[in-house]
Scaffold this motif. Structure first.
Motif, PDB file in Angstrom:
ATOM      1  N   GLY A 241      42.492  27.770  38.356  1.00 15.25           N
ATOM      2  CA  GLY A 241      41.538  28.287  37.369  1.00 15.25           C
ATOM      3  C   GLY A 241      41.327  29.789  37.478  1.00 15.25           C
ATOM      4  O   GLY A 241      41.198  30.484  36.466  1.00 15.25           O
ATOM      5  N   ALA A 242      41.312  30.290  38.726  1.00 19.31           N
ATOM      6  CA  ALA A 242      41.082  31.724  38.937  1.00 19.31           C
ATOM      7  C   ALA A 242      42.234  32.539  38.360  1.00 19.31           C
ATOM      8  O   ALA A 242      42.031  33.542  37.677  1.00 19.31           O
ATOM      9  N   MET A 245      42.114  32.454  34.598  1.00 17.84           N
ATOM     10  CA  MET A 245      41.052  33.346  34.100  1.00 17.84           C
ATOM     11  C   MET A 245      41.517  34.801  34.140  1.00 17.84           C
ATOM     12  O   MET A 245      41.352  35.544  33.171  1.00 17.84           O
ATOM     13  N   SER A 246      42.129  35.203  35.267  1.00 17.75           N
ATOM     14  CA  SER A 246      42.597  36.590  35.408  1.00 17.75           C
ATOM     15  C   SER A 246      43.629  36.919  34.329  1.00 17.75           C
ATOM     16  O   SER A 246      43.565  37.967  33.683  1.00 17.75           O
ATOM     17  N   LEU A 249      41.951  37.192  30.797  1.00 15.52           N
ATOM     18  CA  LEU A 249      41.189  38.430  30.584  1.00 15.52           C
ATOM     19  C   LEU A 249      42.112  39.641  30.484  1.00 15.52           C
ATOM     20  O   LEU A 249      41.800  40.615  29.820  1.00 15.52           O
TER      21      LEU A 249
ATOM     22  N   ILE B  34      34.336  31.293  42.232  1.00 20.30           N
ATOM     23  CA  ILE B  34      35.326  32.378  42.260  1.00 20.30           C
ATOM     24  C   ILE B  34      35.822  32.704  40.845  1.00 20.30           C
ATOM     25  O   ILE B  34      35.910  33.872  40.465  1.00 20.30           O
ATOM     26  N   VAL B  35      36.088  31.682  40.056  1.00 21.37           N
ATOM     27  CA  VAL B  35      36.510  31.908  38.661  1.00 21.37           C
ATOM     28  C   VAL B  35      35.422  32.686  37.914  1.00 21.37           C
ATOM     29  O   VAL B  35      35.699  33.659  37.198  1.00 21.37           O
ATOM     30  N   ILE B  38      35.371  36.369  38.960  1.00 28.05           N
ATOM     31  CA  ILE B  38      36.456  37.166  38.354  1.00 28.05           C
ATOM     32  C   ILE B  38      35.996  37.691  36.991  1.00 28.05           C
ATOM     33  O   ILE B  38      36.167  38.876  36.666  1.00 28.05           O
ATOM     34  N   ASP B  42      35.036  41.644  35.996  1.00 30.79           N
ATOM     35  CA  ASP B  42      35.706  42.218  34.829  1.00 30.79           C
ATOM     36  C   ASP B  42      34.674  42.799  33.867  1.00 30.79           C
ATOM     37  O   ASP B  42      34.839  43.899  33.350  1.00 30.79           O
ATOM     38  N   ALA B  51      41.896  36.218  43.054  1.00 32.62           N
ATOM     39  CA  ALA B  51      41.217  35.103  43.712  1.00 32.62           C
ATOM     40  C   ALA B  51      41.384  35.182  45.233  1.00 32.62           C
ATOM     41  O   ALA B  51      40.462  34.854  45.983  1.00 32.62           O
TER      42      ALA B  51
END
Lengths: 349, 70
Positions: A241-242, A245-246, A249, B34-35, B38, B42, B51
């Motif tokens: 998920g992280a 998400m990165s 974005l 953590i998600v 992020i 931002d 992460a």
């Protein structure tokens, strides 16, 4: 209907999205059910984090192709467009009935479409609708086809481990059928497009085993618990998920800017910006970063979850039915996800 | 109270007055937190933070330092 300046962009194809119809399976997976299974979670917390109240889950033996057939039958039943019109069918799914043949060939038979038509499968996830639309526009532009049935259908639930809340809370099964027709009239147009691919992120959203790189075996089915307490095996869907998400974005706002530039349009020229409906949290983050006004960012995930390649047509169906989208509306469609893959399109109705 | 601390309080599900640089992330520092962080980094700092970097953070101050260095 908002009246907008409709100078034709140099990059679009004279074609239109004529109609959209969707289908979801009967079984409901509610937040209450999930909260009962995952200790430490409440139905309210799941809703607050995801914006999703329930998802629809395909029954055992009910495949993405079955959902695709139901969505397409609804499209023919609800619109004046006869099935004999269809001269090409594109099926976007990541859960085909068989390794071979292509599910789209079986779809031709199940829908009693004509035999003198083309049929292909597209294996893409959340970017799949926009890619399918680009293929349809290309076929029309080349004069190869005039009435293209684009069906998106997926059953990610079949890839999801029951004890993996990271994905079980988000994904729902569903299908959408969209008829794209060549149309020289008015200002209707499809395009331009903007594409992106980054295979270095392939392992961030993946079903690792079951293909030929790593066939399913006794080893791939061994379940492992991760540090967040989610359980899955290599045969199951994994989402970082992280990382997703990165990636989102980083890439989606840039794609949108590039798309507007290519179309020579401003955000003010658009009546809506329709993003892949990943979940509330991701859409809120993108909305803030891209500074999209609430009324220009329609959503539809509360009752169905993230239906992968069908999320954008689910929103289109809702917006067309409500009358917010119609002749003269111009929208941006932005898909992004597994691949990693992303694509954007401008569509003028 | 900074926008960042307010956001961290929401993510860690504690009162914003409890958050300072020494606040220990502890048990609440899971993959969902953590998600969310992020996206917060931002939004507040206009910086992309990985992460893996966040996983190593032990306090709210660690995140702040990592975000500023990103």
């Amino acid at each position: 209907m908002p009246s907008l300046p409709l100078a034709r962009s140099r990059h679009d194809v004279p074609a239109c999205i004529a109609c959209v119809a969707t289908h979801v399976p009967d079984e409901v997976l509610s937040n209450e059910q999930l909260a009962a299974e995952f200790s430490g979670w409440t139905a309210d917390k799941i809703f607050e984090k995801t914006g999703i109240r329930e998802r629809r889950i395909a029954a055992k033996g009910e495949t993405a192709l079955d959902l695709a057939v139901a969505a397409a039958e609804r499209l023919f039943a609800e619109n004046s467009k006869p099935r004999e019109l269809v001269d090409f069918v594109i099926l976007c799914t990541q859960a085909p009935d068989h390794i071979l043949p292509s599910s789209s060939c079986i779809l031709q038979e199940r829908l009693s479409l004509r035999k003198a038509i083309g049929a292909i499968d597209v294996n893409l996830g959340c970017s799949g609708f926009v890619y399918g639309l680009s293929l349809a526009a290309g076929l029309i532009s080349a004069g190869a086809a005039s009435n293209i049935l684009l069906v998106t259908a997926d059953t990610y639930s079949k890839y999801i481990n029951d004890r993996d809340k990271s994905v079980r809370t988000l994904f729902g099964d569903g299908a959408a059928a969209t008829l794209i027709c060549a149309d020289g009239k008015g200002d209707a147009g499809i395009g331009p497009f903007n594409f992106g691919t980054d295979g270095s992120g392939a392992d961030r959203l993946i079903v690792p085993a079951g293909g030929f790189r790593r066939p399913s075996d006794a080893c791939s089915s061994v379940e492992v618990e991760d540090r967040s307490g989610n359980v899955r095996s290599a045969d199951d869907l994994f989402m970082d998920g992280a990382a997703v998400m990165s990636f989102t974005l980083r890439e989606v706002p840039t794609m949108f800017r590039n798309l507007l530039e290519r179309a020579n349009l401003d955000e003010a020229d658009l009546s809506a910006i329709i993003l892949h409906q990943a979940n509330k949290f991701m859409l809120d983050s993108l909305q803030k970063k891209m500074k999209i006004p609430e009324e220009k960012m329609p959503r539809r995930y509360e009752q169905i979850g993230n239906t992968v390649s069908s999320t954008i047509p689910f929103v289109l169906e809702q917006e067309i039915a409500s009358g917010r989208l119609g002749e003269g509306s111009r929208v941006a469609l932005l898909g992004f996800g597994v691949g990693l893959s992303w694509a954007g399109a401008i569509v003028t109705f | 109270m900074s926008e960042f601390y307010e956001g961290m309080a929401e993510i860690l599900e504690v009162d914003a007055t409890e958050i300072n640089a020494d606040y220990e992330l502890g048990e609440a520092w899971d993959s969902l937190a953590i998600v969310s962080t992020i996206a917060l980094v931002d939004e507040v700092f206009d910086k992309a933070i990985g992460a893996d970097t966040l996983q190593e953070c032990r306090t709210v101050g660690d995140i702040e330092k990592a975000a500023q260095a990103a």
